[in-house]
Design an enzyme around this catalytic site. Structure first.
Site, short mmCIF file in Angstrom:
data_model
loop_
_atom_site.label_atom_id
_atom_site.label_comp_id
_atom_site.label_asym_id
_atom_site.label_seq_id
_atom_site.Cartn_x
_atom_site.Cartn_y
_atom_site.Cartn_z
N LYS A 1 46.70 80.20 -8.49
CA LYS A 1 48.04 80.27 -7.77
C LYS A 1 47.09 79.94 -6.10
O LYS A 1 46.51 79.88 -6.17
CB LYS A 1 48.54 81.64 -7.32
CG LYS A 1 49.69 82.28 -8.38
CD LYS A 1 50.23 80.96 -9.07
CE LYS A 1 50.81 81.32 -9.86
NZ LYS A 1 52.19 80.93 -11.23
N ASP B 1 48.16 80.01 -17.14
CA ASP B 1 47.89 78.57 -16.05
C ASP B 1 45.93 78.73 -16.98
O ASP B 1 45.69 77.54 -17.14
CB ASP B 1 47.48 79.29 -14.62
CG ASP B 1 48.82 78.98 -14.02
OD1 ASP B 1 49.86 78.65 -14.46
OD2 ASP B 1 49.52 79.21 -13.07
N GLU C 1 46.05 83.73 -13.93
CA GLU C 1 46.93 83.07 -13.01
C GLU C 1 46.41 82.02 -11.84
O GLU C 1 45.76 82.78 -11.97
CB GLU C 1 47.92 84.25 -12.51
CG GLU C 1 48.76 84.15 -13.58
CD GLU C 1 49.67 82.71 -14.48
OE1 GLU C 1 50.47 81.88 -13.48
OE2 GLU C 1 49.06 82.38 -15.12
#
Length: 248
Positions: free
Chosen positions: A106, A73, A104
């Site tokens: 999220k 990401d 990452e």
């Protein structure tokens, strides 16, 4: 005369990030769209406030052996000394030697997302990285040792209560050299970091964690120094016919 306030400026920086993440969580119904929006908030923060020598992008990472990481990401990479960054069909592909950190991004942190982030980080750290001697006016410096690649997770909320308690710490401490998470932020609760000497984690809850995380990341990048000198010819050999790859 207008009175400036550093504390106000730093508070507003955090609020900008937290509000952007909260808007993406509330405004978009589709999980993929929510994810793209939250990634965009973190990428915007890093590209706006990191020094110009760094850049952040959603990307795959590749090594000179032709191996690729999972899609990451947020990859923080060197843009000052990297000789090439690939762009192919709207995908960004970064040579492994140019990477400083990978995250990452999220909506919320939980056990599944931490373990998933660890897998993604490991897919980058397992890649091969080259390092060449560095020529200078008086001769040649030895090849620079490979810098550690920082790994982490970035979220708005937490599925745990309290948001950054013992379950998070237990998961972080289960990491190995390949998949260890070094630093991360839960914008609504706090941030964490791993001390490289002791291996212990500090989980810091409280005021303005997005700003505190940004400053901590910048400090860690300062200690990393500069990425190694990439062996461009190691990548160029993929241009040669198969029978010629053994040539110097």
């Amino acid at each position: 005369m207008t009175q400036w306030s550093l504390s106000t400026l730093l508070s507003e920086l955090h609020d900008e990030i937290q509000q952007g993440l909260e808007r993406s969580r509330k405004a978009f119904g589709h999980p993929g769209t929510k994810g793209d929006a939250s990634e965009g908030v973190w990428l915007g923060l890093l590209n706006k406030y990191l020094p110009e020598r760094y850049k952040a992008a959603k990307a795959h990472v590749v090594d000179s052996n032709g191996m690729f990481s999972d899609q990451i990401d947020v990859v923080v990479f060197d843009r000052q000394y990297s000789p090439f960054i690939f762009h192919y069909q709207d995908q960004t592909i970064i040579p492994a030697e140019s990477v400083y950190a990978c995250f990452e991004a999220k909506q919320a942190i939980n056990a599944h997302e931490v373990e998933y982030a660890m897998e993604k980080v490991a897919s980058v750290r397992r890649l091969h990285r080259t390092s060449l001697p560095i020529p200078h006016a008086g001769g040649v410096f030895p090849a620079k040792p490979l810098i550690p690649i920082y790994g982490g997770i970035l979220t708005f909320e937490s599925d745990w209560k309290p948001g950054m308690g013992e379950p998070l710490e237990r998961l972080l401490e289960s990491g190995t050299d390949d998949n260890q998470l070094n630093i991360g932020c839960v914008a609504a609760h706090g941030y964490f970091m791993r001390d490289s000497d002791s291996g212990n984690y500090a989980i810091l809850a409280g005021r303005k964690p997005a700003t505190a995380f940004l400053f901590r990341l910048i400090a860690q990048l300062q200690f990393s120094g500069t990425v190694p000198m990439i062996d461009v010819q190691a990548y160029a050999r993929w241009l040669m016919p198969t029978e010629a790859t053994g040539l110097a």
